[in-house]
Write a protein that holds these residues in place. Structure first.
Motif, mmCIF file in Angstrom:
data_model
loop_
_atom_site.group_PDB
_atom_site.id
_atom_site.type_symbol
_atom_site.label_atom_id
_atom_site.label_comp_id
_atom_site.label_asym_id
_atom_site.label_seq_id
_atom_site.Cartn_x
_atom_site.Cartn_y
_atom_site.Cartn_z
ATOM 1 N N ALA A 194 3.116 -11.461 92.956
ATOM 2 C CA ALA A 194 3.986 -12.640 92.990
ATOM 3 C C ALA A 194 4.390 -13.042 91.574
ATOM 4 C CB ALA A 194 3.266 -13.796 93.685
ATOM 5 N N LEU A 195 3.454 -12.964 90.627
ATOM 6 C CA LEU A 195 3.754 -13.292 89.238
ATOM 7 C C LEU A 195 4.795 -12.341 88.660
ATOM 8 C CD1 LEU A 195 2.553 -15.094 86.760
ATOM 9 C CD2 LEU A 195 1.439 -12.958 86.151
ATOM 10 N N GLN A 196 4.612 -11.047 88.883
ATOM 11 C CA GLN A 196 5.506 -10.053 88.290
ATOM 12 C C GLN A 196 6.906 -10.096 88.902
ATOM 13 O OE1 GLN A 196 3.710 -6.072 87.753
ATOM 14 N NE2 GLN A 196 1.777 -7.011 88.329
ATOM 15 N N LEU A 197 6.980 -10.179 90.226
ATOM 16 C CA LEU A 197 8.292 -10.197 90.869
ATOM 17 C C LEU A 197 9.075 -11.447 90.505
ATOM 18 C CD1 LEU A 197 7.507 -8.777 94.424
ATOM 19 C CD2 LEU A 197 8.555 -7.608 92.478
ATOM 20 N N SER A 198 8.389 -12.584 90.485
ATOM 21 C CA SER A 198 9.066 -13.818 90.103
ATOM 22 C C SER A 198 9.544 -13.749 88.662
ATOM 23 C CB SER A 198 8.116 -15.013 90.273
ATOM 24 O OG SER A 198 8.694 -16.190 89.758
#
Length: 449
Positions: free
Chosen positions: A389-393
């Motif tokens: 979630a951190l990377q995609l966002s």
């Protein structure tokens, strides 16, 4: 006696020993990463790579990490934490060596892809090992926040130290960025290679430490068909968890907001600093110092996470306070887009410090809530979902910010993300959510401190 995930009961690890080993593992893993922050892009350009090629190298890293994030989390839950962490160390050692010595684009891209694979393998197993060890010794209600906070502080401190060493090492060797080391390997080794070669040594130390210190309970024998069946099942269960648990959804949304805020800061700050200093070279030096200060503030925030939770009354309220603090920090950074001179420097330093202080305090508190909502058999997978979630966002927000320009608007967008995430915790229960019902927590190996 067997337990979920194929774990067989065994002696326990003392919680203080587990916490010490977890903190050491965090520091040893992230110190080499810090060593690469200052020299990596300059090293690539010194190899003759265009900026478009450098962007492609980082894209290879991000895509590899994103694709492998969930499968590697599931692998850790199936075969064990230690083996996966050791594999991450070996991949990073190969990655640093390739980046330090390679001169061709395909080899540099391979090095970044290997680093992405190492990042995916490492996201979750160490923290999952610590939580498993403490809960096995003290039960599912064991206090986790202090250990998670110290792990976060160790991570930030290692990044800060690595950034300083990685930026200063070529200068300490009295070598300019364009000079070659006078040796038989002069065509391969640049002064900017030195931090990465040092990082390779530290990564190998990390691998050895993981294999000797992070003892796990014996697991039931696992066959290749069993792994191929077990990993997808574990990944699917991790994805379903967000749909079933309101608490987990809030953690994931908060993490996504943090990813967007960090992407905005990392994308816009270097150029703004270079503009304020008047030259790219001086901007790089100042940005390195600013990054080090940011990591130091993050370490302080992680250290303060337990007292913030006590003063706020619960972990949920602590996350709210921390994210709101980080959001407030973004506002002065946005103002610097419209001012210059000493006021811009003062506002920028204040905003940067508040942002990383708040994010440092948010991490341990929201991760403790996450661990109380999952069981040992899916813990590393849940952490991988959070990392994804951190990377995609961050990737999506980075593209959006790049299209908005360098004015205040991107900063307002990032501020809105963090404030929205903070407001999610206004509706959280007044007390921490108890652990989800599960099979008895397996005992883990007790080794000598």
């Amino acid at each position: 006696m067997s337990a979920p995930g194929g774990i067989i009961a065994g002696p326990r690890i003392d919680p203080r020993s587990a916490r010490r080993r977890y903190v050491t593992t965090c520091a040893l893993f992230w110190l080499p990463m810090g060593l690469t922050i200052a020299p990596l892009v300059l090293l690539f350009t010194e190899r003759g790579m265009a900026l478009t090629a450098v962007a492609g190298f980082f894209l290879a890293h991000s895509l590899t990490a994103a694709v492998l994030e969930l499968p590697t989390g599931g692998l850790s839950d199936v075969i064990g934490r230690r083996a996966v962490l050791a594999a991450a160390g070996l991949l990073n050692a190969a990655a640093f060596t390739l980046q330090a010595l390679s001169t061709t684009a395909w080899a540099l891209a391979l090095g970044m892809a290997l680093m992405g694979a190492g990042r995916a393998l490492s996201s979750g197993p160490a923290e999952a090992w610590y939580v498993d060890a403490v809960q096995a010794s003290r039960g599912p209600d064991a206090e986790l926040r202090t250990g998670l906070a110290r792990g976060g502080a160790a991570t930030s401190a290692a990044l800060a130290l690595g950034t300083l060493i990685g930026g200063a090492l070529p200068w300490l060797l009295d070598l300019g960025p364009g000079d070659r080391i006078a040796s038989a390997t002069s065509d391969l080794v640049l002064p900017l290679s030195a931090p990465l070669l040092l990082g390779t040594v530290v990564v190998l130390c990390f691998t050895g430490y993981v294999l000797t210190a992070l003892r796990e309970p014996p697991r039931a024998p696992v066959t290749l068909p069993g792994v191929l069946r077990g990993v997808p099942t574990t990944v699917a269960e991790g994805l379903r968890l967000g749909g079933r648990s309101t608490l987990v959804r809030r953690v994931l949304w908060s993490t996504a907001a943090i990813g967007g805020a960090l992407a905005t800061t990392e994308l816009l700050t270097p150029g703004r600093v270079a503009t304020l200093t008047g030259a790219p070279e001086s901007g790089t030096l100042v940005f390195g110092a600013l990054s080090c200060a940011g990591f130091a503030c993050s370490a302080l925030g992680s250290h303060l996470a337990p007292p913030v939770a006590r003063r706020a009354g619960s972990g949920q309220r602590a996350v709210l306070v921390a994210l709101a603090t980080a959001a407030v920090g973004l506002l002065p950074l946005g103002v610097t887009a419209a001012v210059s001179g000493p006021p811009a420097w003062a506002l920028g330093a204040l905003g940067y410090g508040l942002l990383y202080l708040g994010l440092g305090a948010a991490g341990p508190n929201q991760n403790e809530l996450l661990h109380r909502a999952v069981t040992s058999s899916g813990r590393a997978t849940a952490l991988s979902v959070q990392s994804l979630a951190l990377q995609l966002s961050g990737a999506v927000t980075g593209l959006l910010v790049a299209s908005l320009g360098v004015g205040p608007l991107p900063w307002l967008l990032a501020t809105a993300l963090l404030l929205t995430a903070a407001l999610l915790w206004c509706r959280a229960p007044e007390r921490d959510v108890p652990p989800a019902p599960s099979a008895p927590v397996p005992e883990t190996i007790r080794t000598a401190s």
